[in-house]
Design a protein around this motif. Structure first.
Motif, PDB file in Angstrom:
ATOM      1  N   PHE A 149       0.831  -1.201   0.000  1.00 24.74           N
ATOM      2  CA  PHE A 149       0.000   0.000   0.000  1.00 24.74           C
ATOM      3  C   PHE A 149       0.868   1.256   0.000  1.00 24.74           C
ATOM      4  O   PHE A 149       0.698   2.154  -0.833  1.00 24.74           O
ATOM      5  N   LEU A 150       1.828   1.323   0.921  1.00 25.14           N
ATOM      6  CA  LEU A 150       2.684   2.493   1.023  1.00 25.14           C
ATOM      7  C   LEU A 150       3.566   2.647  -0.213  1.00 25.14           C
ATOM      8  O   LEU A 150       3.795   3.767  -0.693  1.00 25.14           O
ATOM      9  N   GLY A 151       4.051   1.522  -0.745  1.00 30.11           N
ATOM     10  CA  GLY A 151       4.907   1.586  -1.924  1.00 30.11           C
ATOM     11  C   GLY A 151       4.179   2.174  -3.126  1.00 30.11           C
ATOM     12  O   GLY A 151       4.727   2.995  -3.857  1.00 30.11           O
ATOM     13  N   ARG A 152       2.940   1.748  -3.323  1.00 33.67           N
ATOM     14  CA  ARG A 152       2.179   2.267  -4.472  1.00 33.67           C
ATOM     15  C   ARG A 152       1.912   3.760  -4.323  1.00 33.67           C
ATOM     16  O   ARG A 152       2.045   4.523  -5.288  1.00 33.67           O
ATOM     17  N   GLN A 153       1.512   4.140  -3.116  1.00 34.41           N
ATOM     18  CA  GLN A 153       1.216   5.560  -2.899  1.00 34.41           C
ATOM     19  C   GLN A 153       2.456   6.418  -3.147  1.00 34.41           C
ATOM     20  O   GLN A 153       2.381   7.467  -3.795  1.00 34.41           O
ATOM     21  N   THR A 154       3.577   5.978  -2.614  1.00 33.79           N
ATOM     22  CA  THR A 154       4.805   6.753  -2.725  1.00 33.79           C
ATOM     23  C   THR A 154       5.301   6.784  -4.163  1.00 33.79           C
ATOM     24  O   THR A 154       5.734   7.824  -4.668  1.00 33.79           O
ATOM     25  N   PHE A 155       5.259   5.623  -4.830  1.00 30.46           N
ATOM     26  CA  PHE A 155       5.675   5.550  -6.234  1.00 30.46           C
ATOM     27  C   PHE A 155       4.857   6.527  -7.072  1.00 30.46           C
ATOM     28  O   PHE A 155       5.409   7.280  -7.883  1.00 30.46           O
ATOM     29  N   TRP A 156       3.542   6.524  -6.862  1.00 35.87           N
ATOM     30  CA  TRP A 156       2.643   7.395  -7.630  1.00 35.87           C
ATOM     31  C   TRP A 156       2.971   8.874  -7.382  1.00 35.87           C
ATOM     32  O   TRP A 156       3.076   9.654  -8.331  1.00 35.87           O
ATOM     33  N   ALA A 157       3.167   9.234  -6.129  1.00 36.44           N
ATOM     34  CA  ALA A 157       3.399  10.633  -5.781  1.00 36.44           C
ATOM     35  C   ALA A 157       4.775  11.116  -6.235  1.00 36.44           C
ATOM     36  O   ALA A 157       4.904  12.206  -6.817  1.00 36.44           O
ATOM     37  N   VAL A 158       5.806  10.328  -6.001  1.00 37.69           N
ATOM     38  CA  VAL A 158       7.159  10.741  -6.378  1.00 37.69           C
ATOM     39  C   VAL A 158       7.284  10.836  -7.898  1.00 37.69           C
ATOM     40  O   VAL A 158       7.927  11.753  -8.438  1.00 37.69           O
ATOM     41  N   GLY A 159       6.668   9.888  -8.597  1.00 39.77           N
ATOM     42  CA  GLY A 159       6.689   9.948 -10.057  1.00 39.77           C
ATOM     43  C   GLY A 159       6.061  11.225 -10.582  1.00 39.77           C
ATOM     44  O   GLY A 159       6.566  11.837 -11.530  1.00 39.77           O
ATOM     45  N   LEU A 160       4.979  11.659  -9.964  1.00 41.90           N
ATOM     46  CA  LEU A 160       4.334  12.911 -10.372  1.00 41.90           C
ATOM     47  C   LEU A 160       5.225  14.110 -10.094  1.00 41.90           C
ATOM     48  O   LEU A 160       5.276  15.056 -10.895  1.00 41.90           O
ATOM     49  N   LEU A 161       5.906  14.087  -8.963  1.00 46.47           N
ATOM     50  CA  LEU A 161       6.800  15.194  -8.629  1.00 46.47           C
ATOM     51  C   LEU A 161       7.921  15.342  -9.658  1.00 46.47           C
ATOM     52  O   LEU A 161       8.432  16.444  -9.880  1.00 46.47           O
ATOM     53  N   ILE A 162       8.296  14.241 -10.288  1.00 40.41           N
ATOM     54  CA  ILE A 162       9.326  14.288 -11.331  1.00 40.41           C
ATOM     55  C   ILE A 162       8.725  14.678 -12.677  1.00 40.41           C
ATOM     56  O   ILE A 162       9.267  15.518 -13.405  1.00 40.41           O
ATOM     57  N   ASP A 163       7.586  14.081 -13.016  1.00 40.56           N
ATOM     58  CA  ASP A 163       7.023  14.242 -14.362  1.00 40.56           C
ATOM     59  C   ASP A 163       6.359  15.600 -14.572  1.00 40.56           C
ATOM     60  O   ASP A 163       6.473  16.198 -15.651  1.00 40.56           O
ATOM     61  N   ILE A 164       5.635  16.105 -13.563  1.00 40.33           N
ATOM     62  CA  ILE A 164       4.828  17.315 -13.762  1.00 40.33           C
ATOM     63  C   ILE A 164       5.677  18.531 -14.129  1.00 40.33           C
ATOM     64  O   ILE A 164       5.351  19.240 -15.098  1.00 40.33           O
ATOM     65  N   PRO A 165       6.771  18.851 -13.399  1.00 38.05           N
ATOM     66  CA  PRO A 165       7.563  20.025 -13.804  1.00 38.05           C
ATOM     67  C   PRO A 165       8.104  19.915 -15.224  1.00 38.05           C
ATOM     68  O   PRO A 165       8.113  20.902 -15.970  1.00 38.05           O
ATOM     69  N   ILE A 166       8.543  18.711 -15.616  1.00 39.01           N
ATOM     70  CA  ILE A 166       9.068  18.531 -16.976  1.00 39.01           C
ATOM     71  C   ILE A 166       7.949  18.704 -18.002  1.00 39.01           C
ATOM     72  O   ILE A 166       8.133  19.344 -19.045  1.00 39.01           O
ATOM     73  N   LEU A 167       6.779  18.148 -17.711  1.00 36.31           N
ATOM     74  CA  LEU A 167       5.646  18.275 -18.632  1.00 36.31           C
ATOM     75  C   LEU A 167       5.231  19.737 -18.788  1.00 36.31           C
ATOM     76  O   LEU A 167       4.975  20.201 -19.915  1.00 36.31           O
ATOM     77  N   ILE A 168       5.151  20.467 -17.695  1.00 36.20           N
ATOM     78  CA  ILE A 168       4.773  21.878 -17.753  1.00 36.20           C
ATOM     79  C   ILE A 168       5.788  22.658 -18.575  1.00 36.20           C
ATOM     80  O   ILE A 168       5.430  23.510 -19.411  1.00 36.20           O
ATOM     81  N   TRP A 169       7.060  22.394 -18.358  1.00 39.96           N
ATOM     82  CA  TRP A 169       8.121  23.089 -19.086  1.00 39.96           C
ATOM     83  C   TRP A 169       8.030  22.806 -20.586  1.00 39.96           C
ATOM     84  O   TRP A 169       8.047  23.720 -21.410  1.00 39.96           O
ATOM     85  N   VAL A 170       7.902  21.524 -20.950  1.00 44.48           N
ATOM     86  CA  VAL A 170       7.809  21.150 -22.370  1.00 44.48           C
ATOM     87  C   VAL A 170       6.556  21.747 -22.998  1.00 44.48           C
ATOM     88  O   VAL A 170       6.595  22.275 -24.124  1.00 44.48           O
ATOM     89  N   SER A 171       5.446  21.687 -22.293  1.00 48.27           N
ATOM     90  CA  SER A 171       4.189  22.207 -22.829  1.00 48.27           C
ATOM     91  C   SER A 171       4.262  23.717 -23.030  1.00 48.27           C
ATOM     92  O   SER A 171       3.742  24.249 -24.017  1.00 48.27           O
ATOM     93  N   ASP A 172       4.889  24.408 -22.092  1.00 49.23           N
ATOM     94  CA  ASP A 172       5.025  25.861 -22.206  1.00 49.23           C
ATOM     95  C   ASP A 172       5.844  26.230 -23.437  1.00 49.23           C
ATOM     96  O   ASP A 172       5.469  27.146 -24.203  1.00 49.23           O
ATOM     97  N   ILE A 173       6.949  25.537 -23.644  1.00 47.12           N
ATOM     98  CA  ILE A 173       7.778  25.803 -24.822  1.00 47.12           C
ATOM     99  C   ILE A 173       7.010  25.484 -26.097  1.00 47.12           C
ATOM    100  O   ILE A 173       7.049  26.245 -27.080  1.00 47.12           O
ATOM    101  N   TYR A 174       6.277  24.376 -26.093  1.00 44.41           N
ATOM    102  CA  TYR A 174       5.515  23.991 -27.290  1.00 44.41           C
ATOM    103  C   TYR A 174       4.412  25.003 -27.578  1.00 44.41           C
ATOM    104  O   TYR A 174       4.133  25.315 -28.744  1.00 44.41           O
ATOM    105  N   MET A 175       3.805  25.532 -26.525  1.00 44.23           N
ATOM    106  CA  MET A 175       2.770  26.547 -26.725  1.00 44.23           C
ATOM    107  C   MET A 175       3.360  27.770 -27.414  1.00 44.23           C
ATOM    108  O   MET A 175       2.773  28.311 -28.362  1.00 44.23           O
ATOM    109  N   ARG A 176       4.541  28.220 -26.941  1.00 44.44           N
ATOM    110  CA  ARG A 176       5.120  29.457 -27.467  1.00 44.44           C
ATOM    111  C   ARG A 176       5.762  29.279 -28.836  1.00 44.44           C
ATOM    112  O   ARG A 176       5.784  30.215 -29.631  1.00 44.44           O
ATOM    113  N   THR A 177       6.286  28.083 -29.123  1.00 42.60           N
ATOM    114  CA  THR A 177       7.010  27.879 -30.383  1.00 42.60           C
ATOM    115  C   THR A 177       6.164  27.238 -31.478  1.00 42.60           C
ATOM    116  O   THR A 177       6.499  27.355 -32.663  1.00 42.60           O
TER     117      THR A 177
END
Length: 487
Positions: free
Chosen positions: A437-465
């Motif tokens: 239970f704890l492993g799944r919750q942590t895996f899900w949350a930590v993965g989001l903490l890594i993926d979301i900033p990169i996704l926002i950055w890529v999306s922002d650049i794609y929007m502008r370019t």
């Protein structure tokens, strides 16, 4: 101020002229890197660093729909991320746990945070609303010449608006697949870059052709999320034709005929048409309620002034208070019902309280969750048009920013996941195994903490370019193709 800047520039030039060659080269390289670093920053960071150069974004009466669309696009990413990494969360709470207790994230309403499928239906209703908003204003003002111009412009630019960013996203994904940067889930590396591009172009041609395939459920290569783009384009054309055909009808007759057409399309299993036409109906009803329509043939349609909190604080009589609260309760109930339907599990809905009843009473000719997502999306969007406090949630800076990058985020999120997950997932598994239970919750949350900033950055650049230039290009191309006005 100008003289100070000029004096500083002159001094800077004099210093450059007196400096040795290697220092000039170093300064030029440093400036180039600074400009490049600033350019690749997300737009919200650029505005913080240079607040005077940023244009302030004004809210308009339908800004909350931009925020809703942005949040819905982000939830689509959350859905794909969750399904690919923690598939257990797609199951009903308390069932199919695979030796680990269910997560609170699987509970109804909470699971909307990663229920991507119903968000597509919200997209379509919002598109119908936004595309019909200005034409309906012109219809009520009897500005039929302006209406013809608006519809002509919308038809001309719609394909470029939708397909140019999509095609570029396909070719970027093709390069990522060919170089091995992205996991070949929906396309495989070709023997040469030319062959890879040839296959990518075939995908682009399919997207255009699929606009007229009513019953095609094939997921496009490279980016499966693009299956919605042909539907968006085709339904937009149907919406424009419907607006034109009903333009000279009275308001009551137009809404009645719109309802008849929608019912016919519903029972003809054309659910996407229903959503676009329903968005048009909501737009007209909202404009009528706001009192922002003008019926004078010569006057221009005007909008209400910006909503203020004190507008809600006027003194009401006892009967009006009861009526107002009853209406509020009605729309809150609609919102809760829509969110419950949006909580529909991917599998085993027949074993979930409430969903089993709805599934057993799914109207023909439909089966499964899709038609209930349609009903729920109408309830959610309808509630947003009526509940001021809900609108304020979607006019916050974060929601409005997501609205700005919503299309870019939708186009880029699969590519980001295909690049990151094969690399990040195995590392996270070493530290947070998904067998508890704890492993799944942590895996899900930590993965989001890594993926979301990169996704926002890529999306922002794609929007502008890509995204914003595509809009400007479509407008420029239209202006170049127009018949010149007679003097």
């Amino acid at each position: 101020m100008f003289s100070k800047d000029l004096r500083a520039s002159v001094l800077e030039v004099e210093e450059m002229e007196s400096a040795p060659d290697h220092a000039i080269f170093f300064c030029a390289g440093k400036r180039l890197l600074q400009k490049l670093g600033f350019a690749i920053m997300p737009s919200f960071l650029q505005r913080r660093l240079r607040p005077n150069s940023a244009k302030s974004q004004r809210l308009h009466p339908t800004s909350y729909l931009d925020g809703l669309r942005g949040v819905a696009s982000f939830i689509v990413f959350m859905g794909h991320y969750t399904e690919e990494n923690v598939g257990w969360y797609s199951e009903p709470y308390g069932l199919y746990e695979d030796n680990a207790p269910s997560s609170p994230l699987q509970l109804p309403f909470i699971r909307v945070l990663y229920s991507g499928r119903p968000m597509v239906h919200i997209f379509f209703i919002i598109s119908g609303f936004v595309l019909a908003y200005k034409p309906i204003q012109q219809i009520h003002a009897q500005q039929y010449a302006g209406l013809a111009t608006t519809l002509s412009s919308s038809v001309f630019r719609r394909a470029a608006r939708l397909f140019i960013p999509s095609f570029i996203a396909v070719f970027i994904s093709a390069i990522a697949v060919y170089t091995g940067l992205a996991a070949p889930t929906y396309a495989f590396p070709a023997i040469s870059l030319f062959s890879q591009f040839k296959h990518a172009w075939a995908t682009c041609v399919y997207l255009m052709q699929a606009s007229w395939y009513w019953d095609d459920n094939q997921l496009p290569s490279y980016n499966p999320a693009l299956w919605t783009i042909p539907i968006e384009f085709a339904q937009s054309m149907i919406l424009f034709v419907t607006i034109l055909g009903l333009a000279r009808c009275t308001t009551n007759i137009r809404l009645f005929l719109l309802g008849v057409i929608s019912v016919f399309c519903f029972y003809s299993e054309r659910w996407a048409v229903v959503e676009f036409l329903g968005g048009m109906a909501i737009a007209e009803i909202t404009l009528i309620q706001s009192g922002s329509l003008q019926t004078s043939p010569t006057s221009s349609p005007t909008l209400l002034p910006k909503y203020k909190l004190e507008d809600e604080l006027e003194v009401l009589t006892a009967p009006s208070v009861v009526k107002s609260r009853a209406i509020q309760a009605f729309w809150i109930a609609n919102l809760m019902s829509g969110l419950f339907m949006a909580s529909w599990t991917n599998n085993h809905a027949e074993e979930v309280w409430g969903l089993s009843f709805l599934q057993a009473h799914t109207p023909a000719p439909y089966s499964g969750q899709r038609i209930w997502f349609l009903f729920g999306a109408f309830q959610i969007v309808g509630a947003c048009t009526q509940l001021k406090w809900l609108q304020r949630l979607f006019t916050t800076p974060a929601a409005q920013y997501l609205g700005q990058i919503s299309y870019a985020l939708y186009l880029m999120h699969n590519l980001v996941l295909q690049i990151l997950e094969p690399r990040v997932g195995p590392i996270l598994m070493q530290y947070f195994p998904k067998y508890s239970f704890l492993g799944r919750q942590t895996f899900w949350a930590v993965g989001l903490l890594i993926d979301i900033p990169i996704l926002i950055w890529v999306s922002d650049i794609y929007m502008r370019t890509v995204d914003t230039p595509s809009v400007k290009f479509a407008r420029w191309l239209e202006n170049k193709c127009l018949v010149p006005k007679k003097a």
